[in-house]
Motif scaffolding. Structure first.
Motif, PDB file in Angstrom:
ATOM      1  N   ALA A 248     -16.459  69.711  79.066  1.00  0.00           N
ATOM      2  CA  ALA A 248     -17.201  70.388  80.128  1.00  0.00           C
ATOM      3  C   ALA A 248     -18.120  69.384  80.812  1.00  0.00           C
ATOM      4  O   ALA A 248     -18.333  68.264  80.322  1.00  0.00           O
ATOM      5  N   LEU A 249     -18.674  69.814  81.927  1.00  0.00           N
ATOM      6  CA  LEU A 249     -19.664  69.038  82.669  1.00  0.00           C
ATOM      7  C   LEU A 249     -20.978  69.808  82.617  1.00  0.00           C
ATOM      8  O   LEU A 249     -21.012  71.009  82.906  1.00  0.00           O
ATOM      9  N   TYR A 250     -22.085  69.111  82.252  1.00  0.00           N
ATOM     10  CA  TYR A 250     -23.372  69.766  82.027  1.00  0.00           C
ATOM     11  C   TYR A 250     -24.428  69.209  82.984  1.00  0.00           C
ATOM     12  O   TYR A 250     -24.346  68.064  83.435  1.00  0.00           O
ATOM     13  N   ARG A 251     -25.455  70.040  83.196  1.00  0.00           N
ATOM     14  CA  ARG A 251     -26.611  69.655  84.011  1.00  0.00           C
ATOM     15  C   ARG A 251     -27.885  70.073  83.288  1.00  0.00           C
ATOM     16  O   ARG A 251     -27.967  71.151  82.709  1.00  0.00           O
ATOM     17  N   SER A 252     -28.865  69.161  83.299  1.00  0.00           N
ATOM     18  CA  SER A 252     -30.168  69.478  82.729  1.00  0.00           C
ATOM     19  C   SER A 252     -31.230  69.374  83.820  1.00  0.00           C
ATOM     20  O   SER A 252     -31.195  68.442  84.641  1.00  0.00           O
ATOM     21  N   ARG A 253     -32.197  70.309  83.830  1.00  0.00           N
ATOM     22  CA  ARG A 253     -33.299  70.282  84.796  1.00  0.00           C
ATOM     23  C   ARG A 253     -34.640  70.047  84.118  1.00  0.00           C
ATOM     24  O   ARG A 253     -35.688  70.154  84.749  1.00  0.00           O
ATOM     25  N   ASP A 254     -34.613  69.723  82.817  1.00  0.00           N
ATOM     26  CA  ASP A 254     -35.867  69.484  82.088  1.00  0.00           C
ATOM     27  C   ASP A 254     -35.775  68.211  81.273  1.00  0.00           C
ATOM     28  O   ASP A 254     -36.159  68.173  80.099  1.00  0.00           O
ATOM     29  N   ALA A 255     -35.225  67.162  81.896  1.00  0.00           N
ATOM     30  CA  ALA A 255     -35.148  65.834  81.279  1.00  0.00           C
ATOM     31  C   ALA A 255     -34.365  65.851  79.978  1.00  0.00           C
ATOM     32  O   ALA A 255     -34.713  65.167  79.014  1.00  0.00           O
ATOM     33  N   GLY A 256     -33.289  66.629  79.939  1.00  0.00           N
ATOM     34  CA  GLY A 256     -32.386  66.619  78.807  1.00  0.00           C
ATOM     35  C   GLY A 256     -32.737  67.518  77.660  1.00  0.00           C
ATOM     36  O   GLY A 256     -32.061  67.482  76.625  1.00  0.00           O
ATOM     37  N   GLU A 257     -33.768  68.358  77.785  1.00  0.00           N
ATOM     38  CA  GLU A 257     -34.154  69.247  76.679  1.00  0.00           C
ATOM     39  C   GLU A 257     -33.212  70.433  76.542  1.00  0.00           C
ATOM     40  O   GLU A 257     -33.038  70.965  75.441  1.00  0.00           O
ATOM     41  N   SER A 258     -32.589  70.876  77.625  1.00  0.00           N
ATOM     42  CA  SER A 258     -31.637  71.986  77.580  1.00  0.00           C
ATOM     43  C   SER A 258     -30.593  71.749  78.673  1.00  0.00           C
ATOM     44  O   SER A 258     -30.828  71.002  79.635  1.00  0.00           O
ATOM     45  N   TRP A 259     -29.437  72.450  78.514  1.00  0.00           N
ATOM     46  CA  TRP A 259     -28.298  72.152  79.377  1.00  0.00           C
ATOM     47  C   TRP A 259     -27.606  73.422  79.856  1.00  0.00           C
ATOM     48  O   TRP A 259     -27.595  74.438  79.151  1.00  0.00           O
ATOM     49  N   ASP A 260     -27.024  73.326  81.045  1.00  0.00           N
ATOM     50  CA  ASP A 260     -26.193  74.390  81.616  1.00  0.00           C
ATOM     51  C   ASP A 260     -24.817  73.814  81.951  1.00  0.00           C
ATOM     52  O   ASP A 260     -24.711  72.672  82.430  1.00  0.00           O
ATOM     53  N   VAL A 261     -23.777  74.604  81.726  1.00  0.00           N
ATOM     54  CA  VAL A 261     -22.430  74.189  82.103  1.00  0.00           C
ATOM     55  C   VAL A 261     -22.253  74.388  83.601  1.00  0.00           C
ATOM     56  O   VAL A 261     -22.502  75.480  84.125  1.00  0.00           O
ATOM     57  N   ILE A 262     -21.867  73.349  84.295  1.00  0.00           N
ATOM     58  CA  ILE A 262     -21.612  73.483  85.734  1.00  0.00           C
ATOM     59  C   ILE A 262     -20.124  73.362  86.057  1.00  0.00           C
ATOM     60  O   ILE A 262     -19.727  73.611  87.198  1.00  0.00           O
ATOM     61  N   SER A 263     -19.314  73.016  85.074  1.00  0.00           N
ATOM     62  CA  SER A 263     -17.863  73.098  85.240  1.00  0.00           C
ATOM     63  C   SER A 263     -17.197  72.936  83.894  1.00  0.00           C
ATOM     64  O   SER A 263     -17.530  72.040  83.127  1.00  0.00           O
ATOM     65  N   ASP A 264     -16.258  73.824  83.622  1.00  0.00           N
ATOM     66  CA  ASP A 264     -15.391  73.664  82.461  1.00  0.00           C
ATOM     67  C   ASP A 264     -13.931  73.689  82.892  1.00  0.00           C
ATOM     68  O   ASP A 264     -13.037  73.943  82.097  1.00  0.00           O
ATOM     69  N   GLY A 265     -13.716  73.425  84.168  1.00  0.00           N
ATOM     70  CA  GLY A 265     -12.368  73.389  84.706  1.00  0.00           C
ATOM     71  C   GLY A 265     -11.942  74.649  85.418  1.00  0.00           C
ATOM     72  O   GLY A 265     -11.064  74.614  86.274  1.00  0.00           O
ATOM     73  N   ARG A 266     -12.584  75.776  85.110  1.00  0.00           N
ATOM     74  CA  ARG A 266     -12.143  77.036  85.704  1.00  0.00           C
ATOM     75  C   ARG A 266     -12.618  77.226  87.133  1.00  0.00           C
ATOM     76  O   ARG A 266     -12.069  78.049  87.861  1.00  0.00           O
ATOM     77  N   ASN A 267     -13.643  76.492  87.548  1.00  0.00           N
ATOM     78  CA  ASN A 267     -14.138  76.629  88.918  1.00  0.00           C
ATOM     79  C   ASN A 267     -13.752  75.444  89.791  1.00  0.00           C
ATOM     80  O   ASN A 267     -14.402  75.150  90.784  1.00  0.00           O
ATOM     81  N   LEU A 268     -12.670  74.749  89.407  1.00  0.00           N
ATOM     82  CA  LEU A 268     -12.217  73.594  90.172  1.00  0.00           C
ATOM     83  C   LEU A 268     -10.983  73.942  90.992  1.00  0.00           C
ATOM     84  O   LEU A 268     -10.140  74.728  90.550  1.00  0.00           O
ATOM     85  N   PRO A 269     -10.829  73.341  92.173  1.00  0.00           N
ATOM     86  CA  PRO A 269      -9.654  73.605  93.022  1.00  0.00           C
ATOM     87  C   PRO A 269      -8.466  72.773  92.579  1.00  0.00           C
ATOM     88  O   PRO A 269      -8.035  71.843  93.266  1.00  0.00           O
TER      89      PRO A 269
END
Length: 843
Positions: free
Chosen positions: A383-404
């Motif tokens: 998966a591809l992850y994004r953090s908005r708190d300097a790496g303390e927590s993460w959100d998935v922004i792509s696991d392949g299902r939202n790709l064209p």
């Protein structure tokens, strides 16, 4: 020379390896005929090998003459860069295919490989492991190849020059990263890894992902005022047992620029520069809060220059749990494992990217992973992850299902993110590469969910693929062209199956039932539209298990007719008992008698009548084609309905399938790679690795073999291709030593001296025209039967050619297959390269 060959060894019957044997009823061999051939051939060699033709200069073909018509970018993208000053300019490195550049944000791509050393390294010169752009000078690029070489560019990748080659014994070594000094970017560090791409590519369990390296060297590069780079070895990494140590990432400490951090296959190392030498030692993992060294399969370290003391680390554990993402706030002395929002079952984390302006935002890539011990999963997706708190927590922004996704074959392969890139000019944009070889971009990755677009290839429909030259397809084996409609093309690929195009290559489809066949050689029935045969050989360029398939509807459906013990999934099984009963009845009718087909109608025997050879050998019925790699096909037309199919099976020799679909062994000899016929199949020429060129003469239902050109240091020990000129009967052979010719009297003449001539082709309407390709030298053309040659590959930005084909309908149109670079097409007549009229017959 051939006169010195051991004739008894060459003609020991029915031995499993290294000897030439024919299936027959007795063990007698045509020794007298063979001896005459050897004496005659030896004389020809002495007279002709010394006189080699000179190569003409490079052809003036123009750089726009060649057209890319087939997919082929090869393997995985090993780096992706967005230009610092122009977000429309992208750079990509491919593990098999070289250096790519886009000037329009990824809509189109150009290959920039010609400056790499094909003459010495061939296909290996297209393997790029790492790519970097100078932090302050966007014109300056660095590239690391799998040839122990570093190349530099001073014009944004338009041209390249060799900068450094380090000593070593393995061609599979490369530098795996470039770490710039954060204060003085004219200083850069790198070190040797066995193969970073192999580390990230799924392999079978029990296979060592870390390729062996000669020495675990660390280098420092300095850029002079004129832009030239100089390199020096500053240290060497070894594990606690003293073995060379691969390192996969490095970083310079911004607070102490004499301190380097190195992530290796044995954990995190810390080094100190003293008097231009680096003394690196492993950190104490337990005290530092890191996993044990045995749990490291590599990883990446990223030091944040905007947050003093902050560093991020990925630990790759390719056996499952144990890896992950770690953060340090004290200058990489101690670490904390971050788990919030991350997948703990798949430890294949590697790439880290920092947001260009927001020091709270960073991105993390988790690639897919093959089965690991103790897991019930067949594959572990990433998966591809994004953090908005300097790496303390993460959100998935792509696991392949939202790709064209544009390719069905890749979409079905579980997703994994590999490498990422950010844009300084558009700080919220993110680019990343997927494990199947594609790349995607989002203009604003901070929105939920991000909207992704594909920047490597485009789709014309759900199952139609376009051909931009950056796809993860590497191994084009051959080409099939419909004589009645040359816009219909068949492209067998060794890593995806068989593709079909009905618009001259503008778009292609992966034909059903061929995705796991690893297509090798294709033969089209010129007298029955829609019928074609496919002989497969194993994945990539390997000579492993294959099969023979037949289609009667242009490739839309297939049936298995020989080869593997079990056919490919989705294909009908072998003939059942009823077919076997018919086959036994047909064989019982005997030679020279009329047979019955499946409908009970009488038919003529498949083998044409004729007197039996005194020293000949009869083809032996074997019922079915045995398991193994199928390397060559030839199709003989008996009448409107009946065909004979000849197949080279690499491990066991030459086989023939009659119109009753019964298989017969003609020649029992390993190494059968190439096949051609002369005089309407009265003679067959075989290229047999380790032995030479064998001529089989047909006498009714018998065949008499003769070695007409034995393997030798001057000729070669592999025989990649054999072609027979239909009018003159001259035989042309592609070998590791170049292109050779056997005339009607079997005299051997070297026509083109070059390393590894992989294929040779003749002009259908004018056999004075010849073409030859090599992965080391390129593409050459002769208009005088091979007396002189001209380099006509200019305009194709690679030299790693594997095969070629001249269109049977458009006789001046040539197709060239290039490993990791697709299929290329050119009409020589349209570019003023028409051949002179044919010469009289040479025999």
């Amino acid at each position: 020379m051939l006169a010195d060959l051991d004739s008894e060894r060459m003609f020991t019957p029915q031995t499993p390896t290294g000897s030439l044997g024919v299936a027959r009823h007795d063990d007698r061999w045509p020794h007298k005929q063979w001896a005459r051939n050897v004496r005659h051939l030896s004389t020809g060699l002495l007279l002709t090998l010394a006189a080699l033709p000179a190569l003409a200069g490079p052809g003036e073909t123009g750089k726009s003459d060649w057209q890319l018509i087939g997919p082929g970018g090869g393997g995985h993208l090993t780096a992706l860069i967005v230009d610092h000053s122009d977000p429309r300019m992208l750079f990509a490195a491919v593990n098999c295919g070289g250096m790519r550049r886009s000037l329009d944000g990824g809509k189109t791509w150009e290959i920039r490989n010609l400056d790499f050393d094909y003459e010495k390294y061939g296909i290996q010169a297209t393997k790029v492991a790492a790519l970097a752009q100078h932090p302050k000078d966007p014109q300056d690029l660095l590239a690391a190849l799998f040839t122990r070489q570093i190349y530099t560019s001073a014009d944004r990748g338009a041209t390249w020059r060799l900068s450094y080659t380090w000593p070593g014994t393995s061609l599979d070594e490369s530098a795996s990263y470039f770490a710039f000094d954060p204060v003085d970017p004219d200083i850069v560090y790198t070190s040797v890894a066995g193969n970073i791409d192999r580390l990230l590519t799924p392999v079978k369990e029990g296979v060592d992902r870390h390729a062996e390296i000669s020495r675990g060297l660390v280098f420092r590069g300095r850029r002079a005022a004129g832009g030239d780079w100089s390199w020096e070895e500053i240290g060497e990494l070894t594990d606690p047992q003293g073995q060379p140590l691969s390192s996969y990432s490095g970083a310079v400490n911004p607070q102490d620029r004499q301190e380097l951090f190195l992530v290796t296959r044995a954990g995190l190392y810390r080094g100190k520069l003293e008097h231009a030498r680096l003394a690196a030692r492993p950190v104490d993992h337990r005290r530092a809060g890191l996993p044990e060294a045995a749990d490291f399969d590599g990883g990446k370290i990223e030091v944040d220059p905007r947050r003093p003391g902050t560093a991020y680390l990925t630990v790759m554990n390719l056996r499952g749990q144990g890896g992950g993402f770690f953060k340090s706030s004290d200058g990489a002395r101690t670490w904390r494992r971050i788990t919030r929002g991350l997948d703990l079952d798949n430890g294949a984390y590697y790439d880290i990217q920092l947001h260009p302006t927001d020091d709270q935002c960073l991105y993390l890539a988790q690639t897919r992973n093959k089965t690991y011990e103790g897991s019930r999963k067949k594959k572990a997706a990433g998966a591809l992850y994004r953090s908005r708190d300097a790496g303390e927590s993460w959100d998935v922004i792509s696991d392949g299902r939202n790709l064209p996704w544009s390719w069905k074959a890749i979409k079905e392969d579980l997703f994994g993110a590999m490498y990422m890139a950010v844009s300084r000019q558009r700080p919220n944009a993110l680019y990343f590469t997927a494990s199947a070889g594609q790349a995607f971009a989002a203009d604003d990755v901070l929105v939920d969910p991000p909207v992704w677009r594909q920047i490597v290839s485009r789709s014309l429909g759900e199952n139609l693929w376009t051909t931009t030259g950056l796809e993860a397809i590497a191994y084009p084996h051959s080409i099939g062209i419909d004589r009645a409609n040359p816009r219909i093309l068949y492209l067998p690929y060794g890593d995806h199956g068989l593709f079909k195009s009905e618009d001259g290559g503008k778009s292609l489809r992966l034909l059903p039932g061929t995705g796991s066949t690893y297509g090798g050689t294709i033969a089209l029935d010129e007298r029955r539209p829609g019928r074609l045969y496919l002989a497969t050989r194993g994945p990539h360029l390997q000579l492993k298990d294959g099969e023979v398939l037949q289609s009667d509807d242009g490739g839309e459906s297939w049936r298995f007719i020989g080869g593997q013990d079990q056919p490919s999934p989705g294909l009908p099984a072998k003939p059942g008992r009823r077919a076997e009963k018919r086959a036994r009845a047909a064989r019982a009718n005997g030679r020279g008698e009329r047979r019955q087909d499946a409908d009970g109608n009488n038919r003529e025997p498949n083998i044409r009548p004729g007197s039996a050879a005194k020293d000949g050998a009869e083809a032996v019925a074997v019922g079915h084609l045995p398991r193994g790699a199928m390397t060559a096909l030839a199709l003989e037309y008996l009448d409107a309905d009946r065909r004979n199919l000849f197949v080279c099976q690499y491990d066991q020799g030459l086989f023939w399938m009659d119109s009753f679909e019964q298989w017969h062994r003609i020649l029992a000899q390993p190494g059968c790679r190439a096949l051609a016929q002369r005089n309407n199949f009265a003679e067959l020429f075989l290229g047999i690795d380790g032995e030479g060129i064998v001529l089989l003469k047909r006498h009714g239902d018998q065949w008499s073999p003769a070695l007409v050109a034995g393997a030798s240091p001057s000729f070669g020990d592999k025989f990649f291709d054999v072609k027979v000129a239909p009018q003159s009967g001259i035989v042309h052979v592609a070998t590791p030593k170049g292109v050779f010719t056997l005339d009607r009297n079997n005299r051997l003449v070297q026509r083109l001296a070059m390393r590894d001539a992989m294929a040779v082709a003749l002009g259908p309407a004018n056999e004075s025209i010849m073409y030859a390709v090599s992965p080391y030298r390129g593409l050459f053309r002769s208009s005088d039967r091979g007396e002189t040659w001209q380099d006509v590959g200019e305009g194709i930005p690679v030299r790693s050619f594997l095969g070629l084909h001249v269109s049977p309908a458009e006789t001046d149109t040539v197709y060239v297959t290039a490993r990791c670079a697709g299929v290329w097409k050119k009409d020589f007549a349209a570019n003023g390269a028409e051949a002179p009229p044919p010469r009289p017959r040479a025999d």
